[in-house]
Scaffold this motif. Structure first.
Motif, PDB file in Angstrom:
ATOM      1  N   TYR A 108       3.032 -18.448  22.446  1.00  0.00           N
ATOM      2  CA  TYR A 108       2.478 -17.536  21.453  1.00  0.00           C
ATOM      3  C   TYR A 108       3.546 -17.152  20.442  1.00  0.00           C
ATOM      4  N   ALA A 159      -5.187 -17.524  15.730  1.00  0.00           N
ATOM      5  CA  ALA A 159      -5.422 -16.326  16.543  1.00  0.00           C
ATOM      6  C   ALA A 159      -6.908 -16.202  16.863  1.00  0.00           C
ATOM      7  N   ARG A 160      -7.184 -15.523  17.985  1.00  0.00           N
ATOM      8  CA  ARG A 160      -8.578 -15.329  18.368  1.00  0.00           C
ATOM      9  C   ARG A 160      -8.717 -14.057  19.185  1.00  0.00           C
ATOM     10  N   GLU A 161      -9.931 -13.553  19.242  1.00  0.00           N
ATOM     11  CA  GLU A 161     -10.235 -12.379  20.065  1.00  0.00           C
ATOM     12  C   GLU A 161     -11.276 -12.766  21.106  1.00  0.00           C
ATOM     13  N   GLY A 182     -10.205  -6.386  26.735  1.00  0.00           N
ATOM     14  CA  GLY A 182     -10.282  -6.944  25.393  1.00  0.00           C
ATOM     15  C   GLY A 182      -8.935  -7.541  25.005  1.00  0.00           C
ATOM     16  N   VAL A 183      -8.957  -8.728  24.438  1.00  0.00           N
ATOM     17  CA  VAL A 183      -7.727  -9.439  24.115  1.00  0.00           C
ATOM     18  C   VAL A 183      -7.740  -9.875  22.647  1.00  0.00           C
ATOM     19  N   ARG A 184      -6.653  -9.592  21.945  1.00  0.00           N
ATOM     20  CA  ARG A 184      -6.437 -10.093  20.592  1.00  0.00           C
ATOM     21  C   ARG A 184      -5.240 -11.031  20.635  1.00  0.00           C
ATOM     22  N   ALA A 185      -5.514 -12.290  20.879  1.00  0.00           N
ATOM     23  CA  ALA A 185      -4.439 -13.270  21.055  1.00  0.00           C
ATOM     24  C   ALA A 185      -3.876 -13.679  19.703  1.00  0.00           C
ATOM     25  N   PRO A 186      -2.557 -13.638  19.530  1.00  0.00           N
ATOM     26  CA  PRO A 186      -1.953 -14.071  18.264  1.00  0.00           C
ATOM     27  C   PRO A 186      -1.999 -15.592  18.120  1.00  0.00           C
ATOM     28  N   TYR A 221      -1.267  -6.795  23.159  1.00  0.00           N
ATOM     29  CA  TYR A 221      -2.453  -7.481  22.647  1.00  0.00           C
ATOM     30  C   TYR A 221      -3.681  -7.236  23.518  1.00  0.00           C
ATOM     31  N   ARG A 223      -6.551  -4.546  25.378  1.00  0.00           N
ATOM     32  CA  ARG A 223      -7.239  -3.259  25.313  1.00  0.00           C
ATOM     33  C   ARG A 223      -8.004  -3.098  26.621  1.00  0.00           C
TER      34      ARG A 223
END
Length: 718
Positions: A108, A159-161, A182-186, A221, A223
């Motif tokens: 990442y 990136a994706r959520e 909840g994931v906000r991947a870079p 990243y 939640r």
């Protein structure tokens, strides 16, 4: 007085002739069995069948479910793996003709890290930097250059959520209600490598910064609505968003035209199914640990299968020597129909309950015919075997629990091979009727010391205990010479074993000197003492093993001569393992390991495996050894792996957590009428002597064996 003397002489004569009478009785009661010549004269087909014997029978004839040697013996004839090892222990293709190994690696983008000379950089800038370095536009060291040269592609993954769903685990191991994160991947970089490189990220750190990968904060990243302890949040973060990821990939190219014994074509579906059957918890496969590192298995086409691993795992290739199952006979639909036919609930019916396990169908050299429990298993050669049918038409696996009966039947010719007992080796190896084979076993016997306890936490004490034991005497007197010294933890026949490490010398005086250096002095009664406390401990082993019982007595006597008060105890096997070994409740013990060829020693020697019920029960901990063990697991270059193994061997031998005693030798005998038959392209037949492989495997060419009416000329001269 004369009457008493005559009576005594009569008793002595009876005692002298009693063994002869017993042997005569046994032979008389036995020799109703037809001899080899009588069998072949009255039944020419006897030449076309091979009969072997075992003290125990198989338990279940399914290669992903069995865990005993008898079952494995039969499965090796009925089933086939993708690969196996040749005479020199190199991998060779079987159901797979070839294979390719490469790697896909990921990392990442660390948005909080600065790159030397650039500062913060997005995914595009990082990818461009790596491409420039690969093109030689940046100065790098030789190791980093080799890593860059190995990179085939550099790809940016946007990136994706997403929402990750799982179950929290409570401290007692029970599953708690489902949680969502909840994931906000870079952005992520994907690297396609020509071959596996375990030092990839270490070497790329010289370009991106020493802490670029280690400082990546996965937790930022995430939640999490569910309340989680901080340590749990960190664990989930590393699992969901690992900073770096190695994905070794093995692509197998399968052999075309191979058929199972029922005529069904073998293809990639069977390979994927076999893996999934192993991992299916309903089947309770003992092979799960071998395949747990597999991330997924993909079918590229009917003759190509791609196995992706979730992490570096160098023993991966060897696991595919396991027999492949026929998907069409054991898939969900087939099991559902079988359950209904048997009047059972399909929802509860698993592969373990299938009749397949007593009537197996594979694509190996022999076809299953009949299994009569505790008596025999019958196999017939497979005329459609891809490598050509075996010379023997029938293979008979008889269960004969009594070794004396096995011996007598071998002499009578009703079985074709015999595993010689140590005291018989010298006599039978000289018998002109037989050809004999001998090899070194895969494993060793040792005395292990509980390094958590004093005085075994002192290396000098452990070394002194080893120096006090005359191992050569044990091999000569207990094993009748059928054993060899061993100095470390690797299989002696492999190049992982370090032959430069010399055995600990038998030196009681030197041992006593070491103990004196460690603070042990003899008191007026001759016992060693330190700080007023006598050197006293208990040596234990399991009952029912005469060899270990003899070693127990020899070790006790040797140590007592030094002034050590040694007690001994023999324990029933289950008590020995469950109460003493598993709980690390012992001072010293005698035990043995049966090893595989692969050099993975993680479970036995890594410091993380010293807890109760783990295999490093002596409590060996060494930082350099830990590092080497991980390197060995992750190393795909054989030469470098050997170097690591040799160094690990040196460390363990130096520390002496075990007194490494011996590896036993085995001997087997066959009738000289059994030879290798080869037919060239012109149909010309030649016969060759049976010769063992590097490991002592004399049956490597079993499919070419044949039994002749007479001993061939070369065998008679040999």
């Amino acid at each position: 007085m004369i009457k008493a003397r005559n009576k005594l002489l009569t008793v002595r004569r009876i005692l002298i002739f009693l063994p002869i009478f017993i042997v005569f009785f046994l032979l008389q009661s036995y020799f109703w069995v037809p001899t080899y010549e009588e069998q072949t004269r009255g039944n020419p087909d006897r030449l076309n069948e091979y009969i072997t014997a075992s003290i125990g029978g198989p338990s279940i004839l399914n290669p992903i479910l069995s865990a005993d040697s008898a079952s494995s013996d039969i499965e090796a004839m009925v089933f086939e793996g993708l690969i196996d090892r040749d005479e020199e222990l190199n991998f060779r293709g079987r159901l797979a003709t070839s294979w390719d190994i490469h790697e896909e690696a990921f990392f990442y983008i660390n948005e909080a890290a600065g790159i030397p000379g650039i500062g913060e950089a997005d995914a595009g800038a990082v990818a461009d930097l790596l491409k420039r370095a690969k093109a030689g536009k940046l100065a790098v060291d030789s190791k980093t250059k080799a890593t860059l040269d190995n990179i085939k592609k550099i790809i940016v993954i946007p990136a994706r959520e997403f929402v990750w769903t799982g179950r929290e685990k409570s401290p007692n191991g029970s599953s708690e209600p489902e949680i969502e994160i909840g994931v906000r991947a870079p952005d992520r970089i994907k690297l396609v490598l020509n071959h596996v490189d375990q030092d990839l990220f270490k070497n790329l750190s010289t370009i991106l910064g020493n802490d670029y990968f280690t400082s990546f904060d996965s937790e930022r990243y995430m939640r999490v609505e569910h309340k989680l302890p901080q340590e749990e949040r960190v664990r989930y973060a590393k699992e969901i968003l690992p900073a770096t990821e190695h994905n070794p990939i093995v692509t197998f190219h399968l052999r075309p035209g191979v058929r199972f014994h029922d005529g069904h074509l073998f293809d990639a579906t069977d390979v994927k199914f076999t893996y999934e059957a192993i991992m299916n918890p309903k089947n309770l496969s003992p092979r799960i640990a071998d395949f747990e590192p597999v991330k997924h298995v993909d079918i590229i086409d009917p003759l190509t299968v791609r196995v992706v691993y979730s992490r570096l795992y160098s023993p991966a290739l060897g696991t595919w020597s396991m027999g492949i199952l026929p998907e069409h006979l054991l898939n969900d639909e087939a099991l559902r129909k079988e359950a209904i036919r048997l009047g059972k609930d399909p929802a509860d019916f698993s592969m373990r309950q299938s009749n397949f396990n007593r009537h197996p169908i594979g694509c190996g050299p022999f076809v299953f015919q009949e299994w009569k429990s505790d008596q025999y298993v019958l196999l017939q050669r497979f005329e459609g075997y891809w490598e050509g049918p075996p010379n023997y038409q029938h293979y008979v696996y008889r269960i004969i629990p009594d070794l004396l009966t096995q011996e007598m039947e071998f002499y009578g010719g009703t079985i074709d091979s015999y595993q010689v007992q140590p005291h018989q080796v010298e006599r039978l190896s000289r018998d002109p009727r037989y050809q004999s084979f001998s090899g070194v076993s895969f494993g060793y016997t040792y005395i292990g010391y509980n390094m958590r306890r004093e005085p075994f936490n002192d290396r000098r004490v452990r070394m002194a205990l080893s120096m006090a034991i005359d191992v050569d005497k044990i091999i000569d007197c207990v094993l009748y010479g059928q054993g060899e010294r061993i100095t470390g933890p690797f299989v002696k026949q492999t190049d992982y074993y370090n032959n430069n490490v010399k055995p600990v010398p038998y030196d009681p005086r030197g041992a006593l000197k070491l103990l004196e250096e460690a603070g042990w002095q003899k008191n007026k009664d001759g016992w060693l003492e330190k700080n007023g406390k006598r050197f006293q401990f208990t040596l234990i082993t399991n009952s029912g093993n005469d060899l270990r019982k003899a070693v127990l007595a020899i070790a006790q006597n040797a140590w007592r001569q030094l002034g050590i008060d040694v007690r001994t105890d023999l324990l029933e096997w289950s008590v020995f393992i469950q109460e003493r070994v598993n709980k690390a409740d012992f001072d010293a013990l005698i035990l043995g390991w049966v090893m595989g060829i692969e050099p993975d020693l993680y479970q036995i020697w890594h410091s993380s495996q010293t807890n109760p019920y783990q295999l490093n029960f002596v409590g060996f901990k060494n930082k350099e050894a830990d590092d080497l063990i991980i390197k060995i697991r992750q190393e795909y270059n054989h030469e470098r792996q050997v170097v690591y193994c040799h160094r690990l061997h040196e460390i363990i031998a130096r520390e002496q957590p075990y007194t490494f005693l011996y590896v036993t030798r085995w001997t087997a005998v066959l009738d000289k009428r059994i030879v290798i038959k080869e037919v060239d392209e012109n149909g010309r037949v030649t016969y060759k002597k049976i010769t063992p492989t590097k490991t002592g495997n004399y049956s490597f060419y079993f499919n070419k064996w044949v039994k002749l009416p007479e001993v061939p000329h070369f065998a008679a001269e040999g």
